[in-house]
Design an enzyme around this catalytic site. Structure first.
Site, PDB file in Angstrom:
ATOM      1  N   ALA A  50     112.217 103.538  24.022  1.00  0.00           N
ATOM      2  CA  ALA A  50     113.320 104.460  23.697  1.00  0.00           C
ATOM      3  C   ALA A  50     114.368 104.370  24.808  1.00  0.00           C
ATOM      4  O   ALA A  50     114.803 105.376  25.380  1.00  0.00           O
ATOM      5  CB  ALA A  50     112.805 105.887  23.500  1.00  0.00           C
ATOM      6  N   GLY A  54     120.019 105.319  31.208  1.00  0.00           N
ATOM      7  CA  GLY A  54     119.245 105.570  32.431  1.00  0.00           C
ATOM      8  C   GLY A  54     118.339 104.384  32.740  1.00  0.00           C
ATOM      9  O   GLY A  54     118.205 103.962  33.903  1.00  0.00           O
ATOM     10  N   HIS A  55     117.716 103.831  31.698  1.00  0.00           N
ATOM     11  CA  HIS A  55     116.879 102.645  31.904  1.00  0.00           C
ATOM     12  C   HIS A  55     117.744 101.450  32.306  1.00  0.00           C
ATOM     13  O   HIS A  55     117.333 100.622  33.126  1.00  0.00           O
ATOM     14  CB  HIS A  55     116.092 102.310  30.628  1.00  0.00           C
ATOM     15  CG  HIS A  55     115.093 103.366  30.238  1.00  0.00           C
ATOM     16  ND1 HIS A  55     115.298 104.215  29.183  1.00  0.00           N
ATOM     17  CD2 HIS A  55     113.897 103.702  30.767  1.00  0.00           C
ATOM     18  CE1 HIS A  55     114.268 105.042  29.068  1.00  0.00           C
ATOM     19  NE2 HIS A  55     113.397 104.750  30.019  1.00  0.00           N
ATOM     20  N   ASP A 169     112.293 111.585  36.995  1.00  0.00           N
ATOM     21  CA  ASP A 169     110.886 112.004  37.074  1.00  0.00           C
ATOM     22  C   ASP A 169     110.497 111.989  38.557  1.00  0.00           C
ATOM     23  O   ASP A 169     109.758 111.116  39.005  1.00  0.00           O
ATOM     24  CB  ASP A 169     110.004 111.051  36.261  1.00  0.00           C
ATOM     25  CG  ASP A 169     110.335 111.112  34.784  1.00  0.00           C
ATOM     26  OD1 ASP A 169     110.130 112.166  34.180  1.00  0.00           O
ATOM     27  OD2 ASP A 169     110.834 110.106  34.254  1.00  0.00           O
ATOM     28  N   SER A 205     114.629 110.147  27.076  1.00  0.00           N
ATOM     29  CA  SER A 205     114.280 109.737  25.711  1.00  0.00           C
ATOM     30  C   SER A 205     113.992 110.968  24.851  1.00  0.00           C
ATOM     31  O   SER A 205     114.165 110.934  23.629  1.00  0.00           O
ATOM     32  CB  SER A 205     113.055 108.822  25.741  1.00  0.00           C
ATOM     33  OG  SER A 205     113.300 107.748  26.614  1.00  0.00           O
TER      34      SER A 205
HETATM   35  O1  PAF Z   1     108.492 107.168  33.403  1.00  0.00           O
HETATM   36  C1  PAF Z   1     107.922 106.642  32.419  1.00  0.00           C
HETATM   37  O2  PAF Z   1     108.558 106.213  31.468  1.00  0.00           O
HETATM   38  C2  PAF Z   1     106.401 106.547  32.410  1.00  0.00           C
HETATM   39  O3  PAF Z   1     105.821 107.672  32.980  1.00  0.00           O
HETATM   40  C3  PAF Z   1     105.873 105.260  33.075  1.00  0.00           C
HETATM   41  C4  PAF Z   1     106.217 105.223  34.554  1.00  0.00           C
HETATM   42  C5  PAF Z   1     106.467 104.057  32.365  1.00  0.00           C
HETATM   43  C6  PAF Z   1     104.352 105.201  32.937  1.00  0.00           C
HETATM   44  O4  PAF Z   1     103.960 105.216  31.607  1.00  0.00           O
END
Ligand code: PAF
Length: 305
Positions: A50, A54-55, A169, A205
């Site tokens: 998703a 940000g990604h 996060d 997401s």
């Molecule tokens: O931040 C995330 O998307 C998830 O917690 C990760 C680090 C990919 C682990 O599943």
């Protein structure tokens, strides 16, 4: 989907190579012969798919730090509690591949649950320690054990030199750094600033779950953090008071916690860098956000995330 090109990082069509099993990944990384590492410096961005801007920012940072850019896409059941959104978590693989291609990803590792957890839940998992029992860990028991276990497995499979995670996060990032230090993992962990919508909402997401009204209410989170951060010169009580006042003005948000901590999520210092973190539920969607705060040091304008 792009087909696997043996021992090469780029597919014949120019998009990322997609691998789904540990063997295919090893072959694509040129490690089938059992060699521990290729000469290429490998950068990994672990994701649950998703993908959004940000990604893309994580991929951007990772690309600058490695010769070979690997993104993993895996919705990790181990980090979802009973009653959480594992089943409805957005799965947008085709769009994710396009974002990866547009952001220079060489290889996408998208394992099945069976590949990651053959035989079901692993018997040996990472124990995240006391830091996982505060903040998000209070409402999501077991969550960080699941995160650290899958990240450790991804590190074992991809063997990256550098791995990139978002500040969004923040507790997860601090725990991953702790794991890498405590378990002597040879990976540089890089944290990247949260990307926000123009109105301040942190990209996530899970924002896809929000109705228009919930999204409007959710803006109180970033407003509260900004108010708290601006009150840094007033000290801990001033910061928390300013943030609380904003949250109190949005009663439709169910606030889980508002906390001021040190940068390692220990007690906040009387002065210096700290982190203000918030979690709340809008409708049925749990949202988290955080910002840096500079306590009692004049203004905190320009404090880096
Ligand atoms: O931040 C995330 O998307 C998830 O917690 C990760 C680090 C990919 C682990 O599943």
């Amino acid at each position: 989907m792009t087909s696997l090109a043996p021992s090469r990082s780029v597919s014949s069509t120019g998009g990322p190579v997609v691998t789904r099993t540990a063997d295919d990944l090893a072959a694509a990384l040129g490690r089938s012969g059992g060699s521990r590492r290729t000469n290429a410096r490998t950068a990994l961005v672990p994701t649950m798919g998703a993908l959004h801007a940000g990604h893309a920012a994580l991929l951007d940072q990772a690309r600058d730090r490695g010769d070979l850019l690997v993104a993993s896409i895996f919705v990790n059941p181990l980090q979802f509690g009973a009653g959480e959104d594992l089943d409805r978590y957005p799965r947008t693989f085709d769009d994710d591949l396009q974002l990866c291609a547009a952001n220079g990803v060489d290889m996408v590792f998208a394992p099945t649950v069976d590949t990651m957890y053959p035989g079901g839940r692993p018997q040996v998992t990472v124990q995240p320690g006391p830091l996982a029992e505060t903040l998000d860990g209070t409402s999501r028991p077991g969550h960080f054990g699941g995160v650290l276990t899958v990240v450790a497995k991804l590190f074992g499979l991809v063997r990256p030199d550098v791995a990139v995670f978002g500040h969004k996060d923040y507790q997860q990032l601090v725990l991953i750094r702790r794991m890498v230090t405590d378990l002597c993992m040879p990976v540089d962990v890089v944290g990247v600033e949260t990307v926000r919508e123009a109105d301040g909402l942190a990209l996530s997401s899970r924002n896809a779950y929000l109705s228009a009204e919930e999204r409007r209410a959710a803006l109180a989170l970033s407003r509260a953090l900004r108010a708290g951060s601006a009150a840094g010169p007033a000290g801990v009580d001033g910061v928390l008071g300013a943030a609380r006042d904003v949250l109190a003005g949005e009663p439709s948000l169910a606030v889980d916690y508002l906390a001021l901590r040190g940068v390692d999520l220990d007690e906040p210092p009387a002065s210096g860098e700290a982190r203000l973190l918030v979690a709340a539920t809008a409708g049925t969607t749990r949202l988290i956000d955080n910002l840096p705060v500079l306590l009692r040091h004049g203004t905190n304008e320009g404090t880096p995330q």
